[in-house]
Scaffold this active site. Structure first.
Site, PDB file in Angstrom:
ATOM      1  N   MET A   1     -71.813 -17.916  78.213  1.00  0.00           N
ATOM      2  CA  MET A   1     -73.231 -17.858  78.985  1.00  0.00           C
ATOM      3  C   MET A   1     -73.694 -16.570  79.390  1.00  0.00           C
ATOM      4  O   MET A   1     -73.252 -15.351  79.593  1.00  0.00           O
ATOM      5  CB  MET A   1     -72.391 -18.180  80.183  1.00  0.00           C
ATOM      6  CG  MET A   1     -72.560 -18.904  81.484  1.00  0.00           C
ATOM      7  SD  MET A   1     -74.242 -19.582  82.124  1.00  0.00           S
ATOM      8  CE  MET A   1     -72.716 -21.205  81.592  1.00  0.00           C
ATOM      9  N   CYS A   2     -74.769 -17.034  79.935  1.00  0.00           N
ATOM     10  CA  CYS A   2     -75.871 -15.702  80.107  1.00  0.00           C
ATOM     11  C   CYS A   2     -76.479 -15.979  81.469  1.00  0.00           C
ATOM     12  O   CYS A   2     -76.809 -17.490  81.154  1.00  0.00           O
ATOM     13  CB  CYS A   2     -76.781 -15.386  79.155  1.00  0.00           C
ATOM     14  SG  CYS A   2     -75.054 -14.888  77.584  1.00  0.00           S
ATOM     15  N   GLY A   3     -78.033 -14.823  81.277  1.00  0.00           N
ATOM     16  CA  GLY A   3     -78.927 -15.253  82.034  1.00  0.00           C
ATOM     17  C   GLY A   3     -79.870 -14.762  82.005  1.00  0.00           C
ATOM     18  O   GLY A   3     -80.313 -13.943  81.126  1.00  0.00           O
ATOM     19  N   THR A  54     -78.432 -11.210  80.883  1.00  0.00           N
ATOM     20  CA  THR A  54     -77.426 -11.057  81.604  1.00  0.00           C
ATOM     21  C   THR A  54     -76.425 -11.455  80.981  1.00  0.00           C
ATOM     22  O   THR A  54     -76.555 -13.181  80.398  1.00  0.00           O
ATOM     23  CB  THR A  54     -76.767 -11.419  82.932  1.00  0.00           C
ATOM     24  OG1 THR A  54     -77.005 -12.379  83.139  1.00  0.00           O
ATOM     25  CG2 THR A  54     -77.971 -10.215  83.425  1.00  0.00           C
ATOM     26  N   ASN A  80     -78.940 -18.317  75.961  1.00  0.00           N
ATOM     27  CA  ASN A  80     -77.322 -18.911  76.381  1.00  0.00           C
ATOM     28  C   ASN A  80     -77.072 -19.746  75.991  1.00  0.00           C
ATOM     29  O   ASN A  80     -77.854 -21.444  76.334  1.00  0.00           O
ATOM     30  CB  ASN A  80     -78.386 -19.098  77.916  1.00  0.00           C
ATOM     31  CG  ASN A  80     -76.889 -19.714  79.053  1.00  0.00           C
ATOM     32  OD1 ASN A  80     -76.827 -19.282  78.953  1.00  0.00           O
ATOM     33  ND2 ASN A  80     -77.768 -20.311  80.558  1.00  0.00           N
TER      34      ASN A  80
END
Length: 573
Positions: A1-3, A54, A80
């Site tokens: 999971m990422c931003g 992120t 993501n």
């Protein structure tokens, strides 16, 4: 999971401190940025692409720093999601780095073939994802969400200022931000940038997930035809039975569903790295656990896959609803009332927890009771409302409350083997992977409206209703849910929405999944989602097999917290 945040603007774009914090909440392990000058460099007006990523590191043996950069070409990838398979083959190591390597190979093709080669990389991915890719040699920005829309990606375009932005969440709750549709791959041609970056005549172009303009997975097969496997997810089988065929424990679809679920769960629960600052008893996987059929079957099957020494957290959320509390206190006539333990999902959850402990005595299941006081709900209202935007109805908020606080994973838990609320101690789940049973109702006919459709026009109407539900999951549920839960640095995974399981489910005739033509006495369990209920019976969980469907907002009591007269479709004030 990422931003992810990507901005195209006349000057370098600086994200606000509030947005930076929200992106870091999604990906607490790394923060990175990249910039590129784009467009016609001879023009007086130049443009800048600013990439921010992120990272929540859950794949491979190291933190893959993002944005990912092709050092040879200068191309940039913000990734993501999870690529479980690419081109039908499992992905070893970090999936984002694997995707970039394939894109690097695609860029080596001759210009005429490079376009299709790049698309084929994204089309070949199985798993939940959203991405933004800057193809520098071709000067184009490529972005999209997976076919089901399991990961969030938002878009805003301002023709007046010429700005264009993509983000995992809305930077501000205004009408300019919308969800990117999960209906294809989008391309913005940056080589044609003139005075304004985005204008009425210069918009992203959509390309089908399937090459050659073929229909996507929400198409249907002709009635009375055999299912066929297509390069995308598949096609709904609308064939009709030639006779009444009862769905029973010996039906082939029961065993096939078990195998499909095990195959789906295997990459989602195995190989998860230990959480930061891990201790010996840290749990890596948690189940969003109402005690209902879908989530309990998942928990039971995860037991078959995980190493014996790994525990499983069962996160059960209950709310202090002022309306309900007032009614309970009135009925109690002065006696003390534990309104959290009186929540329907808490009652069901503890009952199913006890059943899991009975059938899996060697596994440590930890029942995490998350109790949310009404003042705490109000204190987080603004944050939750912002996260779920552009979804903005009372129903959206009530569902998001339950998911948001469940994902936070802070509550109290009973000692292993107690099966009760006795001796509870404060506890925060260390699991950064959450499993959700979302998708089971849409695939296997679990809603009341599915039974209603069948009573209206049999299997023809039922399949049409199932088709509608599966086709709108990305628009109605998944982006909203991703934003609400990822805020806590957790990744939610949907085993029922694995592409291969979805393909099998929609290409399987409806009567092999739910059996509204025959009563409960035929198989011992109700018709809705009967194939899943029969699987629960096979797993020796008779009580779970007979659990009724209950919407999360009613089971956790987040619905109508202030007024019993408000409708779910009422816009938030």
């Amino acid at each position: 999971m990422c931003g992810i945040h990507v901005a195209l603007s006349a000057v370098p774009h600086a994200i606000s401190p509030q947005l930076e914090q929200c992106l870091c909440n999604r990906g607490p392990d790394y923060f990175g940025q990249e910039e590129r000058r784009v467009g016609d460099t001879t023009s007086p007006q130049s443009w800048t692409l600013t990439f921010t990523s992120t990272v929540l590191a859950l794949r491979g043996d190291h933190i893959a720093k993002q944005p990912l950069v092709n050092s040879t070409s200068g191309s940039v990838l913000c990734w993501n999601g999870e690529a479980w398979r690419v081109g039908g083959h499992p992905v070893d190591g970090n999936d984002g780095e694997s995707i970039l390597a394939l894109l690097r190979k695609a860029s080596a093709f001759a210009p005429a073939a490079r376009h299709d080669a790049m698309f084929d990389v994204f089309r070949s991915i199985e798993g939940p994802f959203a991405f933004v890719y800057y193809d520098k040699p071709a000067e184009r920005l490529v972005f999209g969400r997976d076919r089901l829309g399991r990961r969030s990606l938002m878009i805003t375009q301002d023709e007046a200022s010429g700005t264009f932005a993509l983000c995992s969440i809305a930077e501000a709750a205004d009408s300019s931000w919308k969800e990117v549709e999960a209906d294809g791959i989008y391309v913005l041609d940056l080589a044609r940038l003139q005075e304004h970056a985005v204008s009425a005549g210069h918009q992203p172009v959509r390309h089908d997930w399937l090459s050659g303009g073929q229909a996507d997975f929400v198409s249907t097969l002709p009635r009375n035809s055999s299912p066929s496997v297509r390069p995308s997810i598949g096609a709904f089988n609308k064939s009709l039975p030639s006779a009444n065929i009862a769905l029973t424990a010996s039906s082939p679809s029961v065993g096939m569903l078990k195998q499909q679920l095990l195959d789906s769960l295997r990459p989602r629960v195995l190989g998860i790295p230990q959480p930061p600052s891990a201790s010996a008893d840290d749990v890596r996987v948690a189940v969003l656990f109402s005690g209902g059929l879908d989530c309990t079957v998942l928990a039971r099957l995860v037991h078959d896959l995980l190493e014996p020494d790994q525990g499983i957290d069962l996160i059960n959320v209950a709310f202090e609803n002022p309306r309900v509390v007032a009614q309970l206190e009135k009925e109690a006539k002065g006696e003390p009332v534990d309104y959290y333990e009186a929540c329907p999902d808490r009652i069901t959850g503890r009952r199913s927890f006890a059943e899991l402990e009975r059938v899996c005595p060697e596994r440590t299941f930890r029942f995490l009771a998350v109790n949310v006081p009404y003042p705490e709900t109000l204190a987080h209202r603004r944050q939750v409302t912002s996260l779920i935007y552009p979804h903005n109805t009372e129903m959206d908020l009530s569902i998001a409350y339950a998911l948001y606080f469940a994902a936070r994973g802070q509550g109290s838990c009973s000692p292993p083997g107690s099966g009760s609320d006795l001796g509870q101690a404060p506890h925060a789940s260390s699991a950064r992977v959450l499993l959700s049973g979302l998708g089971a109702d849409e695939l296997f006919g679990g809603y009341v409206r599915h039974a209603t459709a069948f009573s209206r026009q049999g299997y023809l109407a039922l399949v049409d209703e199932l088709l509608l539900d599966v086709g709108r999951l990305g628009k109605r549920n998944l982006g909203r849910d991703d934003r609400a839960m990822s805020h806590w640095g957790k990744e939610v995974r949907f085993p029922f929405l694995d592409e291969r399981l979805v393909r099998w489910a929609i290409e399987t005739p409806a009567w092999e999944k739910c059996d509204f033509e025959n009563g409960e006495d035929v198989a011992g369990v109700e018709a809705g989602k009967r194939v899943l209920r029969l699987l629960a019976l096979e797993l020796r969980m008779e009580g779970v097999a007979k659990e009724k469907k209950r919407a999360i907002q009613f089971g956790s009591r987040t619905a109508k917290m202030e007024s019993g007269r408000v409708k779910g479709t009422t816009p938030l004030s």
